[in-house]
Write an enzyme that holds these catalytic residues in place. Structure first.
Site, PDB file in Angstrom:
ATOM      1  N   SER A 183       0.884  -1.132   0.098  1.00 53.59           N
ATOM      2  CA  SER A 183       0.051  -0.004   0.090  1.00 53.59           C
ATOM      3  C   SER A 183       0.919   1.220  -0.024  1.00 53.59           C
ATOM      4  CB  SER A 183      -0.856   0.081   1.392  1.00 53.59           C
ATOM      5  OG  SER A 183      -0.247  -0.156   2.476  1.00 53.59           O
ATOM      6  N   HIS A 211      -5.149  -3.307  -2.889  1.00 55.35           N
ATOM      7  CA  HIS A 211      -4.381  -2.479  -4.123  1.00 55.35           C
ATOM      8  C   HIS A 211      -4.450  -3.121  -5.275  1.00 55.35           C
ATOM      9  CE1 HIS A 211      -4.239   1.070  -1.133  1.00 55.35           C
ATOM     10  NE2 HIS A 211      -3.549  -0.150  -0.394  1.00 55.35           N
ATOM     11  N   LYS A 240     -11.227   0.736  -2.316  1.00 52.14           N
ATOM     12  CA  LYS A 240     -10.138   1.240  -3.008  1.00 52.14           C
ATOM     13  C   LYS A 240     -10.790   1.328  -4.416  1.00 52.14           C
ATOM     14  CE  LYS A 240      -7.415   0.983   0.500  1.00 52.14           C
ATOM     15  NZ  LYS A 240      -6.956  -0.137   1.626  1.00 52.14           N
TER      16      LYS A 240
END
Ligand code: PLP
Length: 383
Positions: A183, A211, A240
């Protein structure tokens, strides 16, 4: 007279402030995927994980609104108490199919998922081996498990093997946990080799792909980049690139059934608001339909890494490591003066001496936005 609790807090705040480590939360209106308003000024944000702009996508918002009209604003209670929401089953089936797994379980957030999952599969006599740069909530989950915790050097498969060789024999069960895409560094774990080592030591592999989903490869996440890898627990978030809130884990049916009957952060917490499940389903539709949206964040990130002679971006996250916290703060302030938001990430989020600007790219950034960022970052690179 100040009470001792308030005095304690004030003392800590003063210390943090003196070390450039104080964090404050700034009122900010996110107007769309990349434009934000703060103190009456507009900025282009490179500080958001909404990599595909889906938090503001008309179809995603409409799906959330419809779900609220149909099902209400909240889930009412834990899923085990109120019963399973039809949208939850639909979302779980969808995520399992996307990940090539038998089944899935959704969670209230990524933090809740990791904090709940690790203690479900590892206990006091077991071993948990964690990449040293893994996300904070993996560490919290590992600590809560009561297992022996051993870290291995970041993305270093030989060190992982050495740690397993040293500690595996004494433990009935072993779990290896890593981020898929890191991250704060934006690099990718070598899941093929990690998986091979895990199998050699009969250690279960859990990958947090918060991610990766929607960004890496075809958008289905990091594991797909390593077809030979066996990932036992494919965890990720809906917060995300999916643009909403919530998380999931995909695994075999018995593993998921066990999670649903044993994981404390499933049992003792209220189900996801129905609108979040509906929004995630709509977001997954957009991702499946628009491969050009999925490939855009990494293309934007590579435009910057190429222009600045940095290693090519592997994900939508590019770190500009500056060193001390005050330098990272000064760089962030300089960018802000130029109309760009790029948050300074400082210890303990990253190791001491590696404070950085964390640049996060979105499909909604134009090339002109990226070029503006390139020129703003350039002077800080050789400091
Ligand atoms: C953001 C993040 C989480 C936490 O997810 P939330 O849904 O925000 O709680 C977990 N793991 C990683 C790697 C993350 O980046």
């Amino acid at each position: 007279m100040t009470d001792t609790l308030t005095a304690f807090a004030q003392g800590k705040l003063d210390q943090l402030s003196a070390a450039s480590l104080l964090r404050t939360i700034k009122p900010t209106h996110r107007m769309d995927g990349v434009v934000v308003e703060r103190d009456g000024r507009q900025f282009i944000s490179f500080s958001c994980n909404d990599y595909l702009g889906l938090s503001h996508h008309p179809e995603v918002k409409a799906a959330a609104i419809r779900a609220i009209e149909t099902y209400g604003a909240g889930a009412g209670a834990s899923r085990l108490v109120t019963g399973d929401h039809p949208l939850f089953a639909e979302l779980e089936a969808r995520l399992a199919a996307l990940k090539g797994a038998e089944a899935a379980c959704i969670f209230g957030s990524g933090y809740l998922a990791n904090v709940g999952l690790i203690p479900t599969f590892a206990g006091p006599n077991d071993l948990v081996v964690v990449d040293e740069l893994a996300h904070a909530c993996i560490w919290t989950g590992a600590k809560l498990s009561g297992a022996q915790i051993v870290s291995f050097r970041h993305n270093d498969v030989a060190d992982l093997a050495a740690k397993l060789a040293e500690h595996r024999a004494g433990a009935p069960k072993a779990l290896v946990a890593t981020d898929g895409v890191f991250s704060m560094d934006g690099d990718i774990a070598p899941l093929g080799e990690i998986s091979r080592v895990c199998q050699a030591y009969d250690a279960w592999l859990m990958v947090d792909d918060a991610h990766g989903l929607g960004v890496v490869g075809d958008g289905s996440g990091t594991a797909k980049l390593f077809p030979e890898a066996r990932v036992d627990l494919q965890m990720g978030t809906l917060s995300k690139a999916i643009g909403g809130y919530g998380a999931y884990v995909c695994a075999t049916r018995p593993v998921i059934d066990f999670i649903k009957t044993r994981t404390r952060t499933v049992i003792y917490t209220t189900g996801l608001p129905p609108a979040n499940a509906a929004a995630a389903l709509a977001a997954l539709d957009v991702i499946a339909r628009e491969p050009e949206r999925v490939s855009a964040p990494i293309a934007r990130a590579r435009r910057l890494t190429t222009a600045l002679n940095l290693p090519p971006a592997e994900s939508a996250v590019v770190p500009i490591v500056l060193g001390e916290a005050d330098l990272a703060l000064a760089a962030a302030r300089d960018l802000e003066a130029k109309g760009l938001l790029a948050v300074a990430i400082r210890p303990p989020t990253v190791p001491a001496g590696t404070a950085r600007l964390r640049l996060a790219f979105s499909s909604e950034h134009t090339e002109a936005h990226v070029d503006q960022l390139i020129e703003a970052v350039r002077p800080w690179l050789n400091r």
